[in-house]
Design a protein around this motif. Structure first.
Motif, PDB file in Angstrom:
ATOM      1  N   VAL A   1      21.787 -10.483 -46.876  1.00  0.00           N
ATOM      2  CA  VAL A   1      22.665 -10.937 -45.802  1.00  0.00           C
ATOM      3  C   VAL A   1      23.490 -12.125 -46.285  1.00  0.00           C
ATOM      4  O   VAL A   1      22.939 -13.109 -46.783  1.00  0.00           O
ATOM      5  CB  VAL A   1      21.851 -11.345 -44.556  1.00  0.00           C
ATOM      6  N   ARG A   2      24.803 -12.015 -46.128  1.00  0.00           N
ATOM      7  CA  ARG A   2      25.695 -13.118 -46.472  1.00  0.00           C
ATOM      8  C   ARG A   2      26.119 -13.857 -45.205  1.00  0.00           C
ATOM      9  O   ARG A   2      26.434 -13.230 -44.192  1.00  0.00           O
ATOM     10  CB  ARG A   2      26.942 -12.609 -47.197  1.00  0.00           C
ATOM     11  N   ILE A   3      26.102 -15.191 -45.277  1.00  0.00           N
ATOM     12  CA  ILE A   3      26.596 -16.040 -44.192  1.00  0.00           C
ATOM     13  C   ILE A   3      27.884 -16.696 -44.667  1.00  0.00           C
ATOM     14  O   ILE A   3      27.895 -17.376 -45.700  1.00  0.00           O
ATOM     15  CB  ILE A   3      25.564 -17.127 -43.796  1.00  0.00           C
ATOM     16  N   SER A   4      28.972 -16.493 -43.932  1.00  0.00           N
ATOM     17  CA  SER A   4      30.261 -17.066 -44.312  1.00  0.00           C
ATOM     18  C   SER A   4      30.734 -18.030 -43.234  1.00  0.00           C
ATOM     19  O   SER A   4      30.125 -18.158 -42.166  1.00  0.00           O
ATOM     20  CB  SER A   4      31.292 -15.955 -44.533  1.00  0.00           C
ATOM     21  N   GLY A   5      31.845 -18.696 -43.512  1.00  0.00           N
ATOM     22  CA  GLY A   5      32.411 -19.657 -42.568  1.00  0.00           C
ATOM     23  C   GLY A   5      33.019 -20.835 -43.301  1.00  0.00           C
ATOM     24  O   GLY A   5      32.690 -21.092 -44.456  1.00  0.00           O
ATOM     25  N   THR A   6      33.901 -21.540 -42.642  1.00  0.00           N
ATOM     26  CA  THR A   6      34.551 -22.694 -43.256  1.00  0.00           C
ATOM     27  C   THR A   6      33.593 -23.880 -43.308  1.00  0.00           C
ATOM     28  O   THR A   6      32.534 -23.880 -42.669  1.00  0.00           O
ATOM     29  CB  THR A   6      35.823 -23.082 -42.473  1.00  0.00           C
ATOM     30  N   ASN A   7      33.961 -24.891 -44.078  1.00  0.00           N
ATOM     31  CA  ASN A   7      33.128 -26.077 -44.214  1.00  0.00           C
ATOM     32  C   ASN A   7      32.920 -26.757 -42.865  1.00  0.00           C
ATOM     33  O   ASN A   7      33.848 -26.872 -42.058  1.00  0.00           O
ATOM     34  CB  ASN A   7      33.763 -27.075 -45.190  1.00  0.00           C
ATOM     35  N   GLY A   8      31.698 -27.217 -42.641  1.00  0.00           N
ATOM     36  CA  GLY A   8      31.391 -27.964 -41.433  1.00  0.00           C
ATOM     37  C   GLY A   8      31.110 -27.124 -40.204  1.00  0.00           C
ATOM     38  O   GLY A   8      30.956 -27.673 -39.104  1.00  0.00           O
ATOM     39  N   THR A   9      31.010 -25.826 -40.357  1.00  0.00           N
ATOM     40  CA  THR A   9      30.779 -24.968 -39.193  1.00  0.00           C
ATOM     41  C   THR A   9      29.302 -24.800 -38.864  1.00  0.00           C
ATOM     42  O   THR A   9      28.966 -24.273 -37.798  1.00  0.00           O
ATOM     43  CB  THR A   9      31.400 -23.576 -39.417  1.00  0.00           C
ATOM     44  N   GLY A  10      28.417 -25.201 -39.767  1.00  0.00           N
ATOM     45  CA  GLY A  10      26.995 -25.100 -39.483  1.00  0.00           C
ATOM     46  C   GLY A  10      26.254 -24.093 -40.332  1.00  0.00           C
ATOM     47  O   GLY A  10      25.110 -23.736 -40.024  1.00  0.00           O
ATOM     48  N   LYS A  11      26.871 -23.639 -41.432  1.00  0.00           N
ATOM     49  CA  LYS A  11      26.201 -22.656 -42.294  1.00  0.00           C
ATOM     50  C   LYS A  11      24.901 -23.220 -42.863  1.00  0.00           C
ATOM     51  O   LYS A  11      23.857 -22.558 -42.836  1.00  0.00           O
ATOM     52  CB  LYS A  11      27.127 -22.240 -43.445  1.00  0.00           C
ATOM     53  N   SER A  12      24.962 -24.435 -43.405  1.00  0.00           N
ATOM     54  CA  SER A  12      23.758 -25.023 -43.998  1.00  0.00           C
ATOM     55  C   SER A  12      22.685 -25.269 -42.948  1.00  0.00           C
ATOM     56  O   SER A  12      21.485 -25.097 -43.210  1.00  0.00           O
ATOM     57  CB  SER A  12      24.109 -26.332 -44.715  1.00  0.00           C
ATOM     58  N   THR A  13      23.091 -25.656 -41.745  1.00  0.00           N
ATOM     59  CA  THR A  13      22.128 -25.837 -40.659  1.00  0.00           C
ATOM     60  C   THR A  13      21.425 -24.526 -40.351  1.00  0.00           C
ATOM     61  O   THR A  13      20.198 -24.482 -40.171  1.00  0.00           O
ATOM     62  CB  THR A  13      22.836 -26.368 -39.399  1.00  0.00           C
ATOM     63  N   LEU A  14      22.183 -23.443 -40.322  1.00  0.00           N
ATOM     64  CA  LEU A  14      21.588 -22.131 -40.060  1.00  0.00           C
ATOM     65  C   LEU A  14      20.593 -21.762 -41.162  1.00  0.00           C
ATOM     66  O   LEU A  14      19.485 -21.283 -40.873  1.00  0.00           O
ATOM     67  CB  LEU A  14      22.681 -21.076 -39.960  1.00  0.00           C
ATOM     68  N   LEU A  15      20.956 -21.996 -42.410  1.00  0.00           N
ATOM     69  CA  LEU A  15      20.039 -21.657 -43.506  1.00  0.00           C
ATOM     70  C   LEU A  15      18.767 -22.500 -43.441  1.00  0.00           C
ATOM     71  O   LEU A  15      17.677 -22.005 -43.744  1.00  0.00           O
ATOM     72  CB  LEU A  15      20.722 -21.837 -44.852  1.00  0.00           C
ATOM     73  N   ARG A  16      18.896 -23.768 -43.041  1.00  0.00           N
ATOM     74  CA  ARG A  16      17.717 -24.614 -42.922  1.00  0.00           C
ATOM     75  C   ARG A  16      16.795 -24.130 -41.797  1.00  0.00           C
ATOM     76  O   ARG A  16      15.575 -24.204 -41.907  1.00  0.00           O
ATOM     77  CB  ARG A  16      18.136 -26.073 -42.680  1.00  0.00           C
ATOM     78  N   LEU A  17      17.388 -23.602 -40.734  1.00  0.00           N
ATOM     79  CA  LEU A  17      16.582 -23.021 -39.659  1.00  0.00           C
ATOM     80  C   LEU A  17      15.862 -21.766 -40.146  1.00  0.00           C
ATOM     81  O   LEU A  17      14.670 -21.564 -39.872  1.00  0.00           O
ATOM     82  CB  LEU A  17      17.477 -22.683 -38.464  1.00  0.00           C
ATOM     83  N   ILE A  18      16.580 -20.917 -40.871  1.00  0.00           N
ATOM     84  CA  ILE A  18      15.981 -19.686 -41.386  1.00  0.00           C
ATOM     85  C   ILE A  18      14.859 -20.002 -42.367  1.00  0.00           C
ATOM     86  O   ILE A  18      13.806 -19.353 -42.367  1.00  0.00           O
ATOM     87  CB  ILE A  18      17.064 -18.816 -42.050  1.00  0.00           C
ATOM     88  N   ALA A  19      15.085 -21.028 -43.191  1.00  0.00           N
ATOM     89  CA  ALA A  19      14.092 -21.394 -44.204  1.00  0.00           C
ATOM     90  C   ALA A  19      12.904 -22.154 -43.625  1.00  0.00           C
ATOM     91  O   ALA A  19      11.889 -22.341 -44.311  1.00  0.00           O
ATOM     92  CB  ALA A  19      14.751 -22.235 -45.294  1.00  0.00           C
ATOM     93  N   GLY A  20      13.011 -22.603 -42.377  1.00  0.00           N
ATOM     94  CA  GLY A  20      11.925 -23.359 -41.772  1.00  0.00           C
ATOM     95  C   GLY A  20      11.956 -24.837 -42.094  1.00  0.00           C
ATOM     96  O   GLY A  20      11.012 -25.558 -41.785  1.00  0.00           O
ATOM     97  N   ILE A  21      13.058 -25.304 -42.696  1.00  0.00           N
ATOM     98  CA  ILE A  21      13.193 -26.740 -42.984  1.00  0.00           C
ATOM     99  C   ILE A  21      13.455 -27.511 -41.697  1.00  0.00           C
ATOM    100  O   ILE A  21      12.928 -28.610 -41.483  1.00  0.00           O
ATOM    101  CB  ILE A  21      14.342 -26.981 -43.984  1.00  0.00           C
TER     102      ILE A  21
END
Length: 290
Positions: free
Chosen positions: A31-51
């Motif tokens: 699964v690829r997550i796309s989006g412009t900078n500052g939209t919350g991509k890293s936040t989403l990955l941290r949620l998925i990873a359990g961080i």
């Protein structure tokens, strides 16, 4: 793993970074997550990873997870190989297995000569190789990659492509963000875009299309194989390669480039094994022949 109406904000009254996120992450999926900078991509990955934990909503299922952050904390009191062995032990590997896999992954990413170098003294590129190695050595069921290819040289980027393909072919789920729009584009089962604080399916897989299809517009590898008389390649091969029976009885397999190494290993490891007659890039001259 499944995210249901997930939201995240920092502080009781802080603005919502993400809200109303629904996402299902089945096994054997890229699964690829796309989006412009500052939209919350890293936040989403941290949620998925359990961080991070969601501020609202729920996340069901927690497979064995490994995570490559956008910025790897290199100032740690370990050498490169010492750190990887330590991470292996945390993941439950015995001492010998952790050591062997640490050495293996450093070699695969071209960082073996730096195994005894303290993390704080590694270059940015070599430090990133350690970052991706620590996520792969324990063979996670969920692999989360936040700009993991950034800082890697071309050979290491290609190796990471192969490593991600191997994990998905083995039944894992991989979720990734990368600034290169072509990164594993032909291999992704679905693409979701973070926009306006929520997640939008950008390019869902066709309902009846095979996942991890061997077809696509990106680089492909063609493999000519010979097996037992009248036999077809076994089901469940990495990359779900297309196959064509040639007039001479050989079979031509076509697969996206990241899956070629996994496919070759699967064919050679089959019982009885398949004979690899020729391997070549789809639009290049022959690169190897046996």
């Amino acid at each position: 793993m499944k995210l249901q109406s997930v939201g995240r904000r920092y502080g009781l009254r802080g603005p919502w970074v993400l809200r109303g996120v629904d996402l299902e992450l089945p096994a054997h999926t890229l699964v690829r997550i796309s989006g412009t900078n500052g939209t919350g991509k890293s936040t989403l990955l941290r949620l998925i990873a359990g961080i991070d934990a969601p501020s609202e909503g729920r996340i069901d299922g927690r497979p064995r997870t490994a995570y490559v952050p956008e910025r790897f904390p290199g100032v740690l009191p370990f050498t490169a190989v010492g750190y990887l062995r330590h991470i292996g032990r945390i993941h439950g590997l015995d001492r010998r297995t952790a050591g062997a896999r640490a050495d293996e992954w450093l070699e695969r990413f071209g960082a073996g000569e730096h195994s005894l170098t303290p993390l704080a003294e590694l270059s940015k590129g070599t430090s990133q190789k350690v970052a991706v190695a620590q996520a792969l050595l324990a063979e996670p069921e969920l692999l989360v990659l936040d700009e993991a290819w950034t800082g890697l040289d071309a050979a290491a980027r290609a190796e990471l492509d192969r490593a991600v393909a191997e994990r998905v072919a083995a039944g894992a789920t991989a979720v990734y963000v990368d600034h290169d729009p072509l990164r594993l584009a032909d291999a992704a089962d679905s693409v979701h875009s973070v926009s306006g604080g929520t997640l939008i399916p950008a390019e869902p897989a066709a309902p009846n299309a095979p996942r991890l299809s061997g077809a696509g517009s990106g680089p492909r590898v063609q493999i000519i194989v010979t097996g037992p008389p009248g036999a077809l390649p076994p089901d469940g091969l990495p990359g779900t390669p297309e196959h064509e029976i040639r007039p001479d009885g050989d079979i031509l397999l076509t697969v996206t480039a990241p899956y070629s190494d996994s496919l070759l290993r699967a064919l050679l490891g089959a019982r009885p094994p398949w004979h690899i007659r020729q391997v070549e890039h789809r639009e290049a001259t022959k690169v190897s022949q046996r």
